[in-house]
Design a protein around this motif. Structure first.
Motif, mmCIF file in Angstrom:
data_model
loop_
_atom_site.group_PDB
_atom_site.id
_atom_site.type_symbol
_atom_site.label_atom_id
_atom_site.label_comp_id
_atom_site.label_asym_id
_atom_site.label_seq_id
_atom_site.Cartn_x
_atom_site.Cartn_y
_atom_site.Cartn_z
ATOM 1 N N UNK A 189 0.836 -1.206 0.000
ATOM 2 C CA UNK A 189 0.000 0.000 0.000
ATOM 3 C C UNK A 189 0.869 1.253 0.000
ATOM 4 N N UNK A 190 1.921 1.228 0.812
ATOM 5 C CA UNK A 190 2.821 2.380 0.893
ATOM 6 C C UNK A 190 3.561 2.577 -0.427
ATOM 7 N N UNK A 191 4.028 1.451 -0.974
ATOM 8 C CA UNK A 191 4.753 1.538 -2.252
ATOM 9 C C UNK A 191 3.865 2.118 -3.358
ATOM 10 N N UNK A 192 2.643 1.615 -3.424
ATOM 11 C CA UNK A 192 1.748 2.063 -4.497
ATOM 12 C C UNK A 192 1.335 3.521 -4.297
ATOM 13 N N UNK A 193 1.191 3.917 -3.036
ATOM 14 C CA UNK A 193 0.887 5.331 -2.762
ATOM 15 C C UNK A 193 2.071 6.195 -3.210
ATOM 16 N N UNK A 194 3.271 5.673 -3.020
ATOM 17 C CA UNK A 194 4.473 6.393 -3.453
ATOM 18 C C UNK A 194 4.483 6.593 -4.966
ATOM 19 N N UNK A 195 4.060 5.569 -5.696
ATOM 20 C CA UNK A 195 4.022 5.692 -7.166
ATOM 21 C C UNK A 195 3.003 6.749 -7.590
ATOM 22 N N UNK A 196 1.883 6.769 -6.902
ATOM 23 C CA UNK A 196 0.868 7.789 -7.219
ATOM 24 C C UNK A 196 1.409 9.191 -6.947
ATOM 25 N N UNK A 201 1.972 12.252 -9.560
ATOM 26 C CA UNK A 201 1.409 13.580 -9.302
ATOM 27 C C UNK A 201 2.500 14.642 -9.415
ATOM 28 N N UNK A 202 3.707 14.292 -8.941
ATOM 29 C CA UNK A 202 4.836 15.233 -9.025
ATOM 30 C C UNK A 202 5.128 15.614 -10.482
ATOM 31 N N UNK A 203 4.944 14.651 -11.369
ATOM 32 C CA UNK A 203 5.177 14.913 -12.804
ATOM 33 C C UNK A 203 3.897 15.361 -13.516
ATOM 34 N N UNK A 204 2.890 15.656 -12.722
ATOM 35 C CA UNK A 204 1.622 16.133 -13.255
ATOM 36 C C UNK A 204 0.994 15.114 -14.219
ATOM 37 N N UNK A 205 1.056 13.859 -13.788
ATOM 38 C CA UNK A 205 0.473 12.774 -14.593
ATOM 39 C C UNK A 205 -0.700 12.188 -13.811
ATOM 40 N N UNK A 206 -1.842 12.103 -14.463
ATOM 41 C CA UNK A 206 -3.026 11.545 -13.796
ATOM 42 C C UNK A 206 -2.901 10.036 -13.707
ATOM 43 N N UNK A 207 -2.942 9.519 -12.481
ATOM 44 C CA UNK A 207 -2.897 8.060 -12.305
ATOM 45 C C UNK A 207 -4.289 7.493 -12.533
ATOM 46 N N UNK A 208 -4.340 6.339 -13.167
ATOM 47 C CA UNK A 208 -5.628 5.685 -13.414
ATOM 48 C C UNK A 208 -6.177 5.076 -12.135
ATOM 49 N N UNK A 209 -7.234 4.293 -12.253
ATOM 50 C CA UNK A 209 -7.849 3.700 -11.057
ATOM 51 C C UNK A 209 -6.958 2.648 -10.414
ATOM 52 N N UNK A 210 -7.315 2.258 -9.205
ATOM 53 C CA UNK A 210 -6.609 1.149 -8.557
ATOM 54 C C UNK A 210 -6.956 -0.142 -9.285
#
Lengths: 170, 194
Positions: A136-143, A147-156
């Motif tokens: 969960x922590x790792x995946x939150x880190x990827x999101x 976001x830092x690169x202004x890229x919209x992450x898709x759904x879980x």
């Protein structure tokens, strides 16, 4: 509206599946799940090979667009394999790599750091990984990284497997 | 849905997908469901060619093929002679190509399913495709199953067909109707031509 037609069609599929006999839903799903389970080991080996290929693709000196396209393709295919066999965090990490590579392709951009973080996360979440991590922590880190690169992450990732049919998943 | 029984022996399926691992998974599941006869082609071009000489009862197409988009292939199939034209088509889309869902539907696919496909979803979608009672529509810009899943009436209450009911209600000329009669009257219906 000239040439408009609307008519009923009885397909051969409809005629065949509704013959008497056949398998009940529970039996059919159970048999299909058993078949997947039987093939599981081979596919887990394939997952390993696909991750190796992702890692190698990052370090080649092929043109940026080719590398991004291939990474996008490989991670996209890996979602299916990982998701089918219950490696949901791995599937989701692959989805984030898909998001990243698609955005970089669109922007014609390559950055080592975010790509390396995604690929490393995929490795850590791979079947048989001995690293102790909180997915969960790792995946939150990827999101957060996207976001830092202004890229919209898709759904879980949602596999659509239910407890009654997920024999192949764990 | 839980009591459904399907007899899939004798059913022939065409799988169009360039990802051999995804194809392998699909075949394992189909065999478990009872569907043994599958033909696999990797590209839209090969699918197009084989459909000229061989008929299938079901077609599963990956949304993004090496040489074309599934929507283009579905559209071509819908303009082929029967029985290919009417064949139930399920487009299977992976994450990267989810944006193609609407395109595939508008090209005439019966259903669009997201990868990874579970046995439960596969069984239910095949059952649904086989039991689909929607009429087949042929118009200048679309050929395929009626895209309306529900009798929801014309969009925004404005009908575009001769048989759509008018939203305007005139003065009463007859005794009041019962609610059941009113419901029966305003339920949108379509005229089928065989």
């Amino acid at each position: 509206m000239s040439g408009f037609q609307s008519y009923k069609v009885k397909t051969r599929l409809s005629k065949l599946v509704h013959r008497t006999g056949g398998k009940s839903r529970a039996d059919a799903i159970s048999a299909a799940t058993r078949n997947l389970l039987a093939a599981r080991d081979g596919y887990i080996e394939t997952i390993e090979q696909q991750i190796d290929l992702i890692e190698r693709t990052v370090s080649t000196d092929a043109p940026v667009s080719d590398r991004l396209r291939l990474l996008n393709h490989l991670s996209n295919n890996l979602i299916t394999l990982a998701g089918t066999f219950g490696f949901d965090p791995l599937a989701e990490a692959c989805m984030r790599l898909c998001d990243l590579t698609a955005a970089f392709l669109e922007r014609d951009r390559w950055e080592d750091a975010p790509i390396a973080v995604h690929v490393r996360t995929i490795r850590v979440l791979a079947p048989g990984s001995t690293e102790t991590v909180d997915p969960t922590t790792l995946l939150a880190g990827l999101r957060a990284l996207l976001a830092h690169y202004d890229i919209a992450a898709g759904p879980s990732f949602t596999s659509g497997w239910t407890s009654s049919s997920s024999g192949a998943a764990k | 849905m839980t009591d459904a029984r399907l007899r899939l022996d004798g059913v022939t399926a065409l799988i169009v997908d360039g990802d051999k691992h995804a194809v392998g998974l699909m075949q394992q599941m189909l065999r478990g469901l009872g569907l043994e006869s599958t033909t696999v082609v990797e590209t839209g071009d090969r699918a197009r060619n084989i459909l000229k000489t061989t008929s299938f009862d079901l077609c599963l197409i990956e949304a993004e093929l090496e040489d074309m988009n599934a929507a283009d292939l579905v559209s071509e199939i819908r303009h082929m002679p029967p029985p290919a034209k009417h064949m139930p088509i399920i487009v299977v889309t992976s994450y990267a190509h989810m944006r193609n869902i609407t395109r595939a539907r508008d090209a005439g696919a019966h259903l669009v399913v997201k990868k990874p496909v579970s046995p439960k979803v596969l069984f239910d979608r095949i059952d649904w495709a086989a039991s689909d009672s929607r009429p087949f529509v042929e118009a200048s810009k679309y050929a395929g199953p009626d895209r309306r899943f529900k009798f929801a009436g014309p969009p925004d209450g404005v009908g575009r067909r001769d048989n759509d009911l008018s939203p305007e209600v005139g003065d009463a000329t007859e005794p009041n109707m019962s609610q059941a009669e009113i419901d029966a009257l305003i339920k949108p219906t379509r005229v089928m031509t065989e």
